[in-house]
Each structure stands twice: as structure tokens, then as C-alpha cells.
Design a protein around this motif. Sequence first.
Motif, PDB file in Angstrom:
ATOM      1  N   ASP A   1      -4.765  33.332  44.119  1.00 17.39           N
ATOM      2  CA  ASP A   1      -5.939  32.640  43.590  1.00 17.39           C
ATOM      3  C   ASP A   1      -5.706  31.139  43.404  1.00 17.39           C
ATOM      4  OD1 ASP A   1      -4.181  32.764  41.486  1.00 17.39           O
ATOM      5  OD2 ASP A   1      -5.598  33.595  40.036  1.00 17.39           O
ATOM      6  N   GLY A   2      -4.617  30.628  43.995  1.00 20.72           N
ATOM      7  CA  GLY A   2      -4.369  29.193  43.978  1.00 20.72           C
ATOM      8  C   GLY A   2      -4.462  28.637  45.386  1.00 20.72           C
ATOM      9  N   ARG A   3      -3.880  27.476  45.595  1.00 17.12           N
ATOM     10  CA  ARG A   3      -3.880  26.861  46.915  1.00 17.12           C
ATOM     11  C   ARG A   3      -2.638  27.286  47.696  1.00 17.12           C
ATOM     12  NH1 ARG A   3      -8.184  25.265  49.096  1.00 17.12           N
ATOM     13  NH2 ARG A   3      -7.116  23.618  50.265  1.00 17.12           N
ATOM     14  N   TRP A   4      -2.752  27.241  49.034  1.00 24.56           N
ATOM     15  CA  TRP A   4      -1.652  27.666  49.895  1.00 24.56           C
ATOM     16  C   TRP A   4      -1.614  26.763  51.118  1.00 24.56           C
ATOM     17  CZ3 TRP A   4      -0.796  29.471  54.861  1.00 24.56           C
ATOM     18  CH2 TRP A   4       0.394  30.162  55.087  1.00 24.56           C
ATOM     19  N   TYR A   5      -0.398  26.338  51.478  1.00 26.86           N
ATOM     20  CA  TYR A   5      -0.227  25.384  52.565  1.00 26.86           C
ATOM     21  C   TYR A   5       0.889  25.846  53.498  1.00 26.86           C
ATOM     22  CZ  TYR A   5      -2.382  22.486  48.904  1.00 26.86           C
ATOM     23  OH  TYR A   5      -3.190  21.998  47.911  1.00 26.86           O
ATOM     24  N   HIS A   6       0.647  25.685  54.800  1.00 29.22           N
ATOM     25  CA  HIS A   6       1.687  25.941  55.775  1.00 29.22           C
ATOM     26  C   HIS A   6       1.971  24.643  56.525  1.00 29.22           C
ATOM     27  CE1 HIS A   6       3.202  27.430  59.810  1.00 29.22           C
ATOM     28  NE2 HIS A   6       4.084  27.869  58.949  1.00 29.22           N
ATOM     29  N   VAL A   7       3.225  24.209  56.459  1.00 29.66           N
ATOM     30  CA  VAL A   7       3.624  22.983  57.155  1.00 29.66           C
ATOM     31  C   VAL A   7       4.329  23.407  58.433  1.00 29.66           C
ATOM     32  CG1 VAL A   7       4.800  20.777  56.950  1.00 29.66           C
ATOM     33  CG2 VAL A   7       3.929  21.904  54.902  1.00 29.66           C
ATOM     34  N   GLY A   8       3.545  23.564  59.505  1.00 27.78           N
ATOM     35  CA  GLY A   8       4.102  24.120  60.725  1.00 27.78           C
ATOM     36  C   GLY A   8       4.566  23.096  61.738  1.00 27.78           C
ATOM     37  N   THR A   9       3.960  21.914  61.730  1.00 29.08           N
ATOM     38  CA  THR A   9       4.271  20.894  62.731  1.00 29.08           C
ATOM     39  C   THR A   9       4.355  19.532  62.051  1.00 29.08           C
ATOM     40  OG1 THR A   9       1.948  20.425  63.204  1.00 29.08           O
ATOM     41  CG2 THR A   9       2.988  22.193  64.483  1.00 29.08           C
TER      42      THR A   9
ATOM     43  N   LEU B   1       2.830  42.641  48.519  1.00 24.55           N
ATOM     44  CA  LEU B   1       2.665  41.365  49.200  1.00 24.55           C
ATOM     45  C   LEU B   1       1.652  40.486  48.488  1.00 24.55           C
ATOM     46  CD1 LEU B   1       2.286  42.573  52.919  1.00 24.55           C
ATOM     47  CD2 LEU B   1       4.402  41.938  51.726  1.00 24.55           C
ATOM     48  N   LEU B   2       1.894  39.187  48.532  1.00 24.32           N
ATOM     49  CA  LEU B   2       0.878  38.217  48.148  1.00 24.32           C
ATOM     50  C   LEU B   2       0.150  37.808  49.427  1.00 24.32           C
ATOM     51  CD1 LEU B   2      -0.262  36.471  45.749  1.00 24.32           C
ATOM     52  CD2 LEU B   2       1.227  34.644  46.601  1.00 24.32           C
ATOM     53  N   LEU B   3      -1.154  38.020  49.445  1.00 25.97           N
ATOM     54  CA  LEU B   3      -1.989  37.604  50.573  1.00 25.97           C
ATOM     55  C   LEU B   3      -2.830  36.414  50.151  1.00 25.97           C
ATOM     56  CD1 LEU B   3      -3.295  41.110  51.772  1.00 25.97           C
ATOM     57  CD2 LEU B   3      -1.180  39.936  52.426  1.00 25.97           C
ATOM     58  N   THR B   4      -3.239  35.615  51.113  1.00 26.03           N
ATOM     59  CA  THR B   4      -4.085  34.466  50.803  1.00 26.03           C
ATOM     60  C   THR B   4      -5.234  34.424  51.804  1.00 26.03           C
ATOM     61  OG1 THR B   4      -3.989  32.118  50.148  1.00 26.03           O
ATOM     62  CG2 THR B   4      -2.931  32.717  52.224  1.00 26.03           C
ATOM     63  N   PRO B   5      -6.418  33.982  51.380  1.00 29.25           N
ATOM     64  CA  PRO B   5      -7.560  33.957  52.300  1.00 29.25           C
ATOM     65  C   PRO B   5      -7.337  32.983  53.449  1.00 29.25           C
ATOM     66  CG  PRO B   5      -8.293  33.807  50.003  1.00 29.25           C
ATOM     67  CD  PRO B   5      -6.807  33.621  49.999  1.00 29.25           C
TER      68      PRO B   5
ATOM     69  N   THR C   1       0.419  26.528  45.204  1.00 26.75           N
ATOM     70  CA  THR C   1       0.196  26.143  43.812  1.00 26.75           C
ATOM     71  C   THR C   1      -0.493  27.311  43.122  1.00 26.75           C
ATOM     72  OG1 THR C   1      -1.898  25.062  44.362  1.00 26.75           O
ATOM     73  CG2 THR C   1       0.068  23.681  44.333  1.00 26.75           C
ATOM     74  N   ASP C   2      -0.247  27.442  41.852  1.00 29.41           N
ATOM     75  CA  ASP C   2      -0.712  28.607  41.108  1.00 29.41           C
ATOM     76  C   ASP C   2      -2.121  28.432  40.583  1.00 29.41           C
ATOM     77  OD1 ASP C   2       1.634  30.235  41.289  1.00 29.41           O
ATOM     78  OD2 ASP C   2       2.605  28.916  39.836  1.00 29.41           O
ATOM     79  N   GLY C   3      -2.775  29.567  40.359  1.00 30.45           N
ATOM     80  CA  GLY C   3      -4.022  29.593  39.629  1.00 30.45           C
ATOM     81  C   GLY C   3      -3.737  29.634  38.137  1.00 30.45           C
ATOM     82  N   ALA C   4      -4.619  30.242  37.370  1.00 34.68           N
ATOM     83  CA  ALA C   4      -4.458  30.278  35.918  1.00 34.68           C
ATOM     84  C   ALA C   4      -3.183  31.005  35.507  1.00 34.68           C
ATOM     85  CB  ALA C   4      -5.683  30.935  35.281  1.00 34.68           C
ATOM     86  N   VAL C   5      -2.818  32.043  36.252  1.00 36.90           N
ATOM     87  CA  VAL C   5      -1.577  32.786  36.021  1.00 36.90           C
ATOM     88  C   VAL C   5      -0.688  32.591  37.242  1.00 36.90           C
ATOM     89  CG1 VAL C   5      -0.556  35.066  35.630  1.00 36.90           C
ATOM     90  CG2 VAL C   5      -2.771  34.494  34.594  1.00 36.90           C
TER      91      VAL C   5
END
Length: 237
Positions: free
Chosen positions: A213-221, A135-139, A112-116
Motif C-alpha cells: 500500500d506504499g510506493r514501489w520503484y524498479h531501477v532497471g536501466t 509474497l508482497l505484491l504491488t499493483p 516506501t511504506d504506507g501507514a504500516v
Amino acid sequence: MTAHLHHAMVLAAGLGLRMRPITDHTPKPLVEVAGRTMLDRALDHLAVAGTSHLVVNTHWLADKVASHLSGRPGITLSHESELLETGGGVAKALPHLGTDPFYVVNSDIIWTDGAVPALKRLALAWDDDRMDVLLLLTPTATAMGYDGPGDFFLDGHGLPRRRRDREVAPLLFAGVQILSPRLFQDAPSGKFSLNVLYDRALEAGRLSAIVHDGRWYHVGTPDALPQVEAAIEAETP
């Protein structure tokens, strides 16, 4: 220098082995999360970004992916009778991706996106004179469904460094990027990972990154599915 990207590719050819038994009969990109398939979520982001020429690669249960996409205009399917991995898959699709930089998005992640919007942030950060990869990296600390050691460190100039053995990195690759066709000059033939080309670009100083700067999800299982669904539904206003 802002890039105006009209082409994009969604990587949707994987087997989804860790998602079995769901993926025995449903290709992983068509797994629904909070009422929408992961593939449609990726395509929705690309539509908002203004891309008009899309390539989706297929392999496992390709007919189901093709049927699902039949109502969407502007999509070219790139079928792989043998899995070509990420690099080989993009290389095969290059004739459909134009001569300018293009987005490549994994279909097994959700963001999901942040402000931009993240795709717009990538386009704004692109510098064609000094980049072949962005690349887009996420924490790792906020990445739901991820429990690995991370991928990259990032300096103040947006230049990444790969995690070394026994290091734990604060950032992971988010599965969203801009690539230049230049990256594929002298690329291996057949099956290969994009990591081969990332390493070449890193060595040449032509790989950069920004942090999501938004949310990030990995659906692995299958077990992760209800957790991610609950988080997305809680985030949705």
C-alpha cells in the motif's frame, strides 16, 4: 498469527547487466538512488522491522559489497563463486537463517511504506499453519520502472493465481517476502529459481500474498535512474 522474524536475507548477487555501464565497476546493490544505495535502503527496512541476523549473498564485485557492509554488525556474507539464482542462493544460506520463517528481500527494488511498514504487514499476515510462502505484491498500475504484463491475480482470501499466457495481471511480485525453511525440503540442488518452490507451494495451497500500500520503484536501466530519483525526492517530506 503474527510472526516474530529475527532473520532475513538480502539478495545481492546479481550481475546487473541491464544497468551497464554503471555496473561495470559498481555492483547494482551499491548503485545510489537519491543519495542512498539500494542495498542500504533494504537493510534500513529490515532494521526497522527488528531483524538481528542478516545474510547478504554476493557474487559480482563481491569485495566492494563486503567493504561497504564492513561497518554494519550482524551481517553474514554468503559468497557464490557461481551464481545460484534466487532459490539456490537462499538454499545455500539456510544454515545462517535459523529454523523459523525469515524475510527475503531483493536489493534491486526500492519501496516506501504506507501507514504500516510493509515488513510488519507481512509479519502480521503470516500464518505458519497454512503458509510456506507469503509474497508482497504491488499493483502494476503504480509500479514505477515496470512495463511488463504482471505476475499474479489475487482472490479475496489472499490466494494468488499466476498469470497465464496472453493474460495481463494487475499485480507483480514486489521482491519482498517471508519464507519458511519448510519450503526447501526436497528442493533442487545447485542453481535454481525460487519460482520452482513457489509453484510447489501454490499447488499445495501454501502460498499467500498481500498487496503493498506504499510506493514501489524498479531501477532497471541507467535511463530509469533519474526518473526514480525525482519521484523519491518528490515523495520525501
